[in-house]
Design a protein around this motif. Structure first.
Motif, PDB file in Angstrom:
ATOM      1  N   VAL A 166      -2.386  -9.736   3.534  1.00 18.53           N
ATOM      2  CA  VAL A 166      -2.200 -10.659   2.412  1.00 18.53           C
ATOM      3  C   VAL A 166      -0.708 -10.874   2.178  1.00 18.53           C
ATOM      4  O   VAL A 166       0.064  -9.927   2.145  1.00 18.53           O
ATOM      5  CB  VAL A 166      -2.878 -10.119   1.128  1.00 18.53           C
ATOM      6  CG1 VAL A 166      -2.572 -11.005  -0.057  1.00 18.53           C
ATOM      7  CG2 VAL A 166      -4.376 -10.005   1.329  1.00 18.53           C
ATOM      8  N   GLN A 223       2.051 -12.289  -0.468  1.00 21.94           N
ATOM      9  CA  GLN A 223       2.313 -12.654  -1.852  1.00 21.94           C
ATOM     10  C   GLN A 223       3.762 -13.093  -1.947  1.00 21.94           C
ATOM     11  O   GLN A 223       4.667 -12.330  -1.620  1.00 21.94           O
ATOM     12  CB  GLN A 223       2.047 -11.479  -2.785  1.00 21.94           C
ATOM     13  CG  GLN A 223       0.603 -11.110  -2.903  1.00 21.94           C
ATOM     14  CD  GLN A 223       0.381 -10.021  -3.920  1.00 21.94           C
ATOM     15  OE1 GLN A 223       1.289  -9.300  -4.300  1.00 21.94           O
ATOM     16  NE2 GLN A 223      -0.853  -9.904  -4.373  1.00 21.94           N
ATOM     17  N   CYS A 278       5.398 -19.296  -5.669  1.00 25.01           N
ATOM     18  CA  CYS A 278       5.079 -20.697  -5.396  1.00 25.01           C
ATOM     19  C   CYS A 278       6.366 -21.508  -5.532  1.00 25.01           C
ATOM     20  O   CYS A 278       7.072 -21.382  -6.527  1.00 25.01           O
ATOM     21  CB  CYS A 278       4.028 -21.185  -6.388  1.00 25.01           C
ATOM     22  SG  CYS A 278       3.717 -22.966  -6.317  1.00 25.01           S
ATOM     23  N   GLY A 322      -2.265 -15.308  -0.378  1.00 27.59           N
ATOM     24  CA  GLY A 322      -3.188 -15.848   0.613  1.00 27.59           C
ATOM     25  C   GLY A 322      -3.195 -14.982   1.855  1.00 27.59           C
ATOM     26  O   GLY A 322      -2.337 -14.108   2.025  1.00 27.59           O
ATOM     27  N   GLN A 332      -4.801 -17.219   7.721  1.00 23.83           N
ATOM     28  CA  GLN A 332      -5.309 -18.505   7.281  1.00 23.83           C
ATOM     29  C   GLN A 332      -4.212 -19.562   7.317  1.00 23.83           C
ATOM     30  O   GLN A 332      -4.445 -20.684   7.718  1.00 23.83           O
ATOM     31  CB  GLN A 332      -5.891 -18.376   5.878  1.00 23.83           C
ATOM     32  CG  GLN A 332      -6.672 -19.571   5.435  1.00 23.83           C
ATOM     33  CD  GLN A 332      -7.336 -19.339   4.101  1.00 23.83           C
ATOM     34  OE1 GLN A 332      -6.971 -18.417   3.375  1.00 23.83           O
ATOM     35  NE2 GLN A 332      -8.287 -20.169   3.775  1.00 23.83           N
ATOM     36  N   THR A 381      -2.919 -21.920   1.532  1.00 22.98           N
ATOM     37  CA  THR A 381      -3.518 -21.434   0.294  1.00 22.98           C
ATOM     38  C   THR A 381      -3.223 -22.445  -0.799  1.00 22.98           C
ATOM     39  O   THR A 381      -2.541 -23.440  -0.573  1.00 22.98           O
ATOM     40  CB  THR A 381      -2.999 -20.026  -0.089  1.00 22.98           C
ATOM     41  OG1 THR A 381      -3.831 -19.500  -1.111  1.00 22.98           O
ATOM     42  CG2 THR A 381      -1.561 -20.061  -0.566  1.00 22.98           C
ATOM     43  N   GLN A 382      -3.737 -22.165  -1.980  1.00 20.95           N
ATOM     44  CA  GLN A 382      -3.493 -23.015  -3.132  1.00 20.95           C
ATOM     45  C   GLN A 382      -2.981 -22.138  -4.258  1.00 20.95           C
ATOM     46  O   GLN A 382      -3.510 -21.053  -4.492  1.00 20.95           O
ATOM     47  CB  GLN A 382      -4.780 -23.716  -3.557  1.00 20.95           C
ATOM     48  CG  GLN A 382      -4.595 -24.687  -4.680  1.00 20.95           C
ATOM     49  CD  GLN A 382      -5.863 -25.467  -4.969  1.00 20.95           C
ATOM     50  OE1 GLN A 382      -6.905 -25.209  -4.406  1.00 20.95           O
ATOM     51  NE2 GLN A 382      -5.759 -26.428  -5.860  1.00 20.95           N
ATOM     52  N   CYS A 383      -1.962 -22.592  -4.954  1.00 22.88           N
ATOM     53  CA  CYS A 383      -1.408 -21.843  -6.085  1.00 22.88           C
ATOM     54  C   CYS A 383      -2.435 -21.839  -7.216  1.00 22.88           C
ATOM     55  O   CYS A 383      -2.980 -22.882  -7.570  1.00 22.88           O
ATOM     56  CB  CYS A 383      -0.106 -22.479  -6.562  1.00 22.88           C
ATOM     57  SG  CYS A 383       0.606 -21.650  -8.001  1.00 22.88           S
ATOM     58  N   GLN A 443      -0.826 -27.268  -3.009  1.00 21.40           N
ATOM     59  CA  GLN A 443      -1.242 -26.847  -1.674  1.00 21.40           C
ATOM     60  C   GLN A 443      -0.029 -26.242  -0.975  1.00 21.40           C
ATOM     61  O   GLN A 443       1.022 -26.872  -0.893  1.00 21.40           O
ATOM     62  CB  GLN A 443      -1.767 -28.045  -0.872  1.00 21.40           C
ATOM     63  CG  GLN A 443      -3.006 -28.670  -1.447  1.00 21.40           C
ATOM     64  CD  GLN A 443      -4.219 -27.781  -1.256  1.00 21.40           C
ATOM     65  OE1 GLN A 443      -4.362 -27.105  -0.246  1.00 21.40           O
ATOM     66  NE2 GLN A 443      -5.085 -27.770  -2.248  1.00 21.40           N
ATOM     67  N   TRP A 460       5.614 -18.885   1.115  1.00 21.45           N
ATOM     68  CA  TRP A 460       4.854 -20.116   0.971  1.00 21.45           C
ATOM     69  C   TRP A 460       5.797 -21.292   0.740  1.00 21.45           C
ATOM     70  O   TRP A 460       6.753 -21.204   0.000  1.00 21.45           O
ATOM     71  CB  TRP A 460       3.886 -20.010  -0.211  1.00 21.45           C
ATOM     72  CG  TRP A 460       2.864 -18.943  -0.041  1.00 21.45           C
ATOM     73  CD1 TRP A 460       2.779 -17.789  -0.739  1.00 21.45           C
ATOM     74  CD2 TRP A 460       1.796 -18.932   0.890  1.00 21.45           C
ATOM     75  NE1 TRP A 460       1.719 -17.054  -0.291  1.00 21.45           N
ATOM     76  CE2 TRP A 460       1.095 -17.731   0.713  1.00 21.45           C
ATOM     77  CE3 TRP A 460       1.353 -19.803   1.881  1.00 21.45           C
ATOM     78  CZ2 TRP A 460      -0.015 -17.390   1.461  1.00 21.45           C
ATOM     79  CZ3 TRP A 460       0.246 -19.466   2.634  1.00 21.45           C
ATOM     80  CH2 TRP A 460      -0.424 -18.283   2.423  1.00 21.45           C
TER      81      TRP A 460
END
Length: 121
Positions: free
Chosen positions: A47, A49, A52, A61, A65, A68-70, A76, A84
């Motif tokens: 994961v 972290q 944003c 996220g 993958q 992710t989305q905040c 997005q 991110w």
């Protein structure tokens, strides 16, 4: 008649019931910490972290993958390195089966052009 049979079974086979009780008791004591430490280890490995870039809140996220989305602002995000970034609308979405790859089936507002010769004017 039921309670008498149960009591008779416990008296006749005390080792079986004692072992069954101990197994359940030990499983109830040992499994939760083992599962908790296992999940903690897995989450630290898988994961990401990072803040944003849109609102500054922590967004989380999965590494594999990539998107992710905040949860705060709904932006997005895509994974770039270990943080991110705002997701471009031209990036392929892995949920679409790998995306368009820049050829057909993509955004209808984008025109894909192949240039065979470029002349400088």
């Amino acid at each position: 008649l039921g309670p008498a049979l149960a009591l008779g079974a416990v008296i006749a086979f005390p080792g079986f019931f004692f072992g069954l009780f101990n197994t359940v008791f030990l499983a109830a004591l040992i499994l939760p910490p083992v599962i908790g430490f296992g999940f903690d280890f897995w989450s630290k490995q898988n994961v990401i972290q990072s803040p944003c870039p849109n609102c500054g809140q922590v967004a989380a996220g999965l590494k594999n993958q990539g998107f992710t989305q905040c949860f705060s602002c709904g932006a997005q995000l895509s994974l770039r390195g270990e943080e991110w970034k705002l997701r471009s609308k031209y990036e392929d979405d892995p949920r679409d089966g790998g995306g368009s790859g820049g050829r057909g089936g993509g955004d209808s507002n984008v025109i894909d052009v192949d240039a065979s010769e470029v002349i400088d004017v």
